[in-house]
Structure formats: C-alpha cells, structure tokens
Design a protein around this motif. Structure first.
Motif, PDB file in Angstrom:
ATOM      1  N   VAL A  86       0.789  -1.142  -0.171  1.00 33.26           N
ATOM      2  CA  VAL A  86       0.142   0.110  -0.021  1.00 33.26           C
ATOM      3  C   VAL A  86       0.747   1.296   0.068  1.00 33.26           C
ATOM      4  CG1 VAL A  86      -1.938   1.256   1.109  1.00 33.26           C
ATOM      5  CG2 VAL A  86      -1.694  -1.240   1.162  1.00 33.26           C
ATOM      6  N   ARG A  87       0.902   1.783  -1.196  1.00 32.20           N
ATOM      7  CA  ARG A  87       1.894   2.952  -1.170  1.00 32.20           C
ATOM      8  C   ARG A  87       1.150   4.291  -0.634  1.00 32.20           C
ATOM      9  NH1 ARG A  87       2.511   2.861  -7.421  1.00 32.20           N
ATOM     10  NH2 ARG A  87       4.328   4.198  -7.068  1.00 32.20           N
ATOM     11  N   ILE A  88       2.005   5.259  -0.293  1.00 30.10           N
ATOM     12  CA  ILE A  88       1.810   6.650   0.424  1.00 30.10           C
ATOM     13  C   ILE A  88       1.812   7.481  -0.773  1.00 30.10           C
ATOM     14  CG2 ILE A  88       2.486   8.317   2.122  1.00 30.10           C
ATOM     15  CD1 ILE A  88       3.765   5.866   3.659  1.00 30.10           C
ATOM     16  N   PRO A  89       0.814   8.525  -0.664  1.00 28.31           N
ATOM     17  CA  PRO A  89       0.998   9.467  -1.633  1.00 28.31           C
ATOM     18  C   PRO A  89       2.017  10.668  -1.261  1.00 28.31           C
ATOM     19  CG  PRO A  89      -1.383   9.632  -0.722  1.00 28.31           C
ATOM     20  CD  PRO A  89      -0.370   8.468  -0.086  1.00 28.31           C
ATOM     21  N   VAL A  90       2.721  11.269  -2.363  1.00 32.27           N
ATOM     22  CA  VAL A  90       3.426  12.294  -2.058  1.00 32.27           C
ATOM     23  C   VAL A  90       3.451  13.192  -3.497  1.00 32.27           C
ATOM     24  CG1 VAL A  90       5.552  11.172  -3.351  1.00 32.27           C
ATOM     25  CG2 VAL A  90       6.118  12.957  -1.528  1.00 32.27           C
ATOM     26  N   THR A  91       3.408  14.372  -2.972  1.00 30.65           N
ATOM     27  CA  THR A  91       2.997  15.390  -4.263  1.00 30.65           C
ATOM     28  C   THR A  91       4.287  15.842  -4.935  1.00 30.65           C
ATOM     29  OG1 THR A  91       3.684  17.336  -2.703  1.00 30.65           O
ATOM     30  CG2 THR A  91       1.406  16.632  -2.746  1.00 30.65           C
ATOM     31  N   ASP A  92       4.098  16.156  -6.097  1.00 24.90           N
ATOM     32  CA  ASP A  92       4.900  16.520  -6.988  1.00 24.90           C
ATOM     33  C   ASP A  92       5.936  17.649  -6.520  1.00 24.90           C
ATOM     34  OD1 ASP A  92       3.257  18.285  -7.733  1.00 24.90           O
ATOM     35  OD2 ASP A  92       3.020  17.816  -9.874  1.00 24.90           O
ATOM     36  N   GLY A  93       5.176  18.481  -5.916  1.00 22.05           N
ATOM     37  CA  GLY A  93       5.876  19.837  -4.978  1.00 22.05           C
ATOM     38  C   GLY A  93       7.115  19.298  -4.123  1.00 22.05           C
ATOM     39  N   GLN A  94       6.741  18.266  -3.562  1.00 20.55           N
ATOM     40  CA  GLN A  94       7.123  17.642  -2.358  1.00 20.55           C
ATOM     41  C   GLN A  94       8.615  17.203  -3.206  1.00 20.55           C
ATOM     42  OE1 GLN A  94       7.511  18.084   0.956  1.00 20.55           O
ATOM     43  NE2 GLN A  94       9.358  16.771   1.216  1.00 20.55           N
ATOM     44  N   ILE A  95       8.397  16.440  -4.196  1.00 23.69           N
ATOM     45  CA  ILE A  95       9.503  15.707  -4.882  1.00 23.69           C
ATOM     46  C   ILE A  95      10.580  16.807  -5.397  1.00 23.69           C
ATOM     47  CG2 ILE A  95      10.297  14.406  -6.990  1.00 23.69           C
ATOM     48  CD1 ILE A  95       8.885  12.667  -4.400  1.00 23.69           C
ATOM     49  N   ALA A  96       9.758  17.912  -5.872  1.00 20.43           N
ATOM     50  CA  ALA A  96      10.900  18.805  -6.574  1.00 20.43           C
ATOM     51  C   ALA A  96      11.568  19.658  -5.456  1.00 20.43           C
ATOM     52  CB  ALA A  96       9.772  19.925  -7.284  1.00 20.43           C
ATOM     53  N   TYR A  97      10.853  19.856  -4.290  1.00 15.67           N
ATOM     54  CA  TYR A  97      11.508  20.604  -3.023  1.00 15.67           C
ATOM     55  C   TYR A  97      12.658  19.689  -2.785  1.00 15.67           C
ATOM     56  CZ  TYR A  97      12.627  21.893   1.552  1.00 15.67           C
ATOM     57  OH  TYR A  97      13.275  22.664   2.677  1.00 15.67           O
ATOM     58  N   GLU A  98      12.640  18.156  -2.473  1.00 17.61           N
ATOM     59  CA  GLU A  98      13.564  17.315  -2.033  1.00 17.61           C
ATOM     60  C   GLU A  98      14.662  17.479  -3.042  1.00 17.61           C
ATOM     61  OE1 GLU A  98      12.266  13.499  -0.922  1.00 17.61           O
ATOM     62  OE2 GLU A  98      10.704  14.167   0.461  1.00 17.61           O
ATOM     63  N   LEU A  99      14.239  17.176  -4.323  1.00 21.93           N
ATOM     64  CA  LEU A  99      15.518  17.434  -5.347  1.00 21.93           C
ATOM     65  C   LEU A  99      16.313  18.490  -5.201  1.00 21.93           C
ATOM     66  CD1 LEU A  99      16.236  15.466  -7.483  1.00 21.93           C
ATOM     67  CD2 LEU A  99      15.132  16.485  -9.088  1.00 21.93           C
ATOM     68  N   SER A 100      15.863  19.572  -5.181  1.00 23.43           N
ATOM     69  CA  SER A 100      16.457  20.996  -4.704  1.00 23.43           C
ATOM     70  C   SER A 100      17.377  20.953  -3.615  1.00 23.43           C
ATOM     71  CB  SER A 100      15.475  22.168  -4.810  1.00 23.43           C
ATOM     72  OG  SER A 100      16.074  23.389  -4.441  1.00 23.43           O
ATOM     73  N   HIS A 101      16.770  20.532  -2.597  1.00 24.86           N
ATOM     74  CA  HIS A 101      17.392  20.190  -1.242  1.00 24.86           C
ATOM     75  C   HIS A 101      18.728  19.334  -1.251  1.00 24.86           C
ATOM     76  CE1 HIS A 101      17.688  20.587   3.089  1.00 24.86           C
ATOM     77  NE2 HIS A 101      17.829  19.097   3.264  1.00 24.86           N
ATOM     78  N   LEU A 102      18.252  18.181  -1.909  1.00 18.22           N
ATOM     79  CA  LEU A 102      19.471  16.951  -2.492  1.00 18.22           C
ATOM     80  C   LEU A 102      20.704  17.749  -3.093  1.00 18.22           C
ATOM     81  CD1 LEU A 102      20.795  14.322  -1.872  1.00 18.22           C
ATOM     82  CD2 LEU A 102      19.170  13.764  -3.770  1.00 18.22           C
ATOM     83  N   ARG A 103      20.191  18.639  -4.177  1.00 15.32           N
ATOM     84  CA  ARG A 103      21.138  19.173  -5.007  1.00 15.32           C
ATOM     85  C   ARG A 103      21.870  19.985  -4.370  1.00 15.32           C
ATOM     86  NH1 ARG A 103      17.921  19.640  -9.184  1.00 15.32           N
ATOM     87  NH2 ARG A 103      19.147  18.170 -10.748  1.00 15.32           N
ATOM     88  N   ALA A 104      21.622  21.009  -3.354  1.00 16.26           N
ATOM     89  CA  ALA A 104      22.220  21.735  -2.658  1.00 16.26           C
ATOM     90  C   ALA A 104      23.029  20.968  -1.647  1.00 16.26           C
ATOM     91  CB  ALA A 104      21.516  22.745  -1.663  1.00 16.26           C
ATOM     92  N   LYS A 105      22.754  19.802  -1.402  1.00 21.38           N
ATOM     93  CA  LYS A 105      23.880  19.019  -0.269  1.00 21.38           C
ATOM     94  C   LYS A 105      24.751  18.472  -0.914  1.00 21.38           C
ATOM     95  CE  LYS A 105      20.664  17.674   3.429  1.00 21.38           C
ATOM     96  NZ  LYS A 105      21.906  18.067   4.440  1.00 21.38           N
ATOM     97  N   LEU A 106      24.606  17.807  -2.141  1.00 24.32           N
ATOM     98  CA  LEU A 106      25.608  17.180  -3.192  1.00 24.32           C
ATOM     99  C   LEU A 106      26.480  18.209  -3.754  1.00 24.32           C
ATOM    100  CD1 LEU A 106      23.575  14.622  -4.698  1.00 24.32           C
ATOM    101  CD2 LEU A 106      24.871  14.329  -2.714  1.00 24.32           C
ATOM    102  N   GLU A 107      25.974  19.462  -3.840  1.00 25.55           N
ATOM    103  CA  GLU A 107      27.091  20.495  -4.341  1.00 25.55           C
ATOM    104  C   GLU A 107      28.287  20.758  -3.415  1.00 25.55           C
ATOM    105  OE1 GLU A 107      24.740  24.143  -5.248  1.00 25.55           O
ATOM    106  OE2 GLU A 107      23.954  23.396  -7.063  1.00 25.55           O
TER     107      GLU A 107
END
Length: 142
Positions: A86-107
């Motif tokens: 049973v999957r949990i919904p997550v918004t595309d806005g959340q995904i975009a936020y996390e990707l941006s957050h991760l990008r900053a960490k990895l930089e």
C-alpha cells in the motif's frame, strides 16, 4: 531526520548511511521503543498509513536493497516487518523540493553524485510512494 521521497539511488554514501540510521530511528519511534522524535514532522505520512510499521519496513527494505547494490552491508535483520504494498501519496511539489534540497547538499559534499541527479526529467521516487499533484507537503519544514 530526513526520510527522502526520492529514490535512495540519488544519495551519496554519506546520505545513504544517514538515511538508513534515520529510518531505523523512525521505526523505533513508530513501534513505541523511544520517546524522542515522537512528534517529528517526517513521521506524519507514516502515521497516516493504515499500517505504519509495515510502511516504514517497506521503506527500509528498499534502502537496504540500494545499499546492497552498492556493495554495502546494511543489516536487514534490523527491519522488524516484511513491508506493505500500500503506497503513500507524495506531491510533485514535495519531490521538487527534495530534489532541490538534495542538489544543494551534493554541491557541497559529492560532485559525482550531483552529476547523477536527473536534470529536467522527473526523478525516480522510493517505491513506497506514489506521486500526486500538489505543493510541498504540509509536514515539510521549509
């Protein structure tokens, strides 16, 4: 505590180890084994699931599989349950936020891992989640 919605394949080694430890802590919190972090916002989506312990187990199993793919030895016996489909919904806005957050960490931390992030196309997400339309999740601390 950061329990990523994006797939763990995008994390660098330090991020993957941190995710494993934090998801194990989340498992302890959800099973009532610790008093700390009980009100952490990252746990809200697991608590909403009809089977929170199975949800966190499914999450942990995928993190452990990613570690195994990389040749790391994360002890799967620490996962208390089998998991859930049973999957949990997550918004595309959340995904975009996390990707941006991760990008900053990895930089700062790991340029090679940064280069592996998708650029322009949607990222893969952890298989426990399903993407729905929406803004950053209300539990996210922005």
């Amino acid at each position: 505590m950061r329990i990523w919605s994006v797939h763990p394949r995008y994390l660098d080694a330090k991020g993957l180890v941190a995710l494993w430890r934090e998801a194990l802590l989340a498992q302890k919190v959800l099973s009532g084994e610790t008093r700390g972090y009980r009100h952490h916002p990252q746990l809200k989506r697991f608590r909403k699931h009809e089977q929170p312990l199975e949800a966190i187990a499914a999450y942990l199993h995928e993190v452990q599989r990613e570690a195994e793919r990389r040749g790391y030895n994360f002890d799967a016996t620490k996962i208390l349950r089998q998991g859930t489909a049973v999957r949990i919904p997550v918004t595309d806005g959340q995904i975009a936020y996390e990707l941006s957050h991760l990008r900053a960490k990895l930089e700062v931390r790991d340029r090679a891992a940064l280069e592996r992030l998708p650029n322009g196309e949607p990222p893969s997400i952890h298989p426990l989640f399903k993407v729905i339309s929406g803004d950053v999740e209300d539990w996210e601390v922005v």
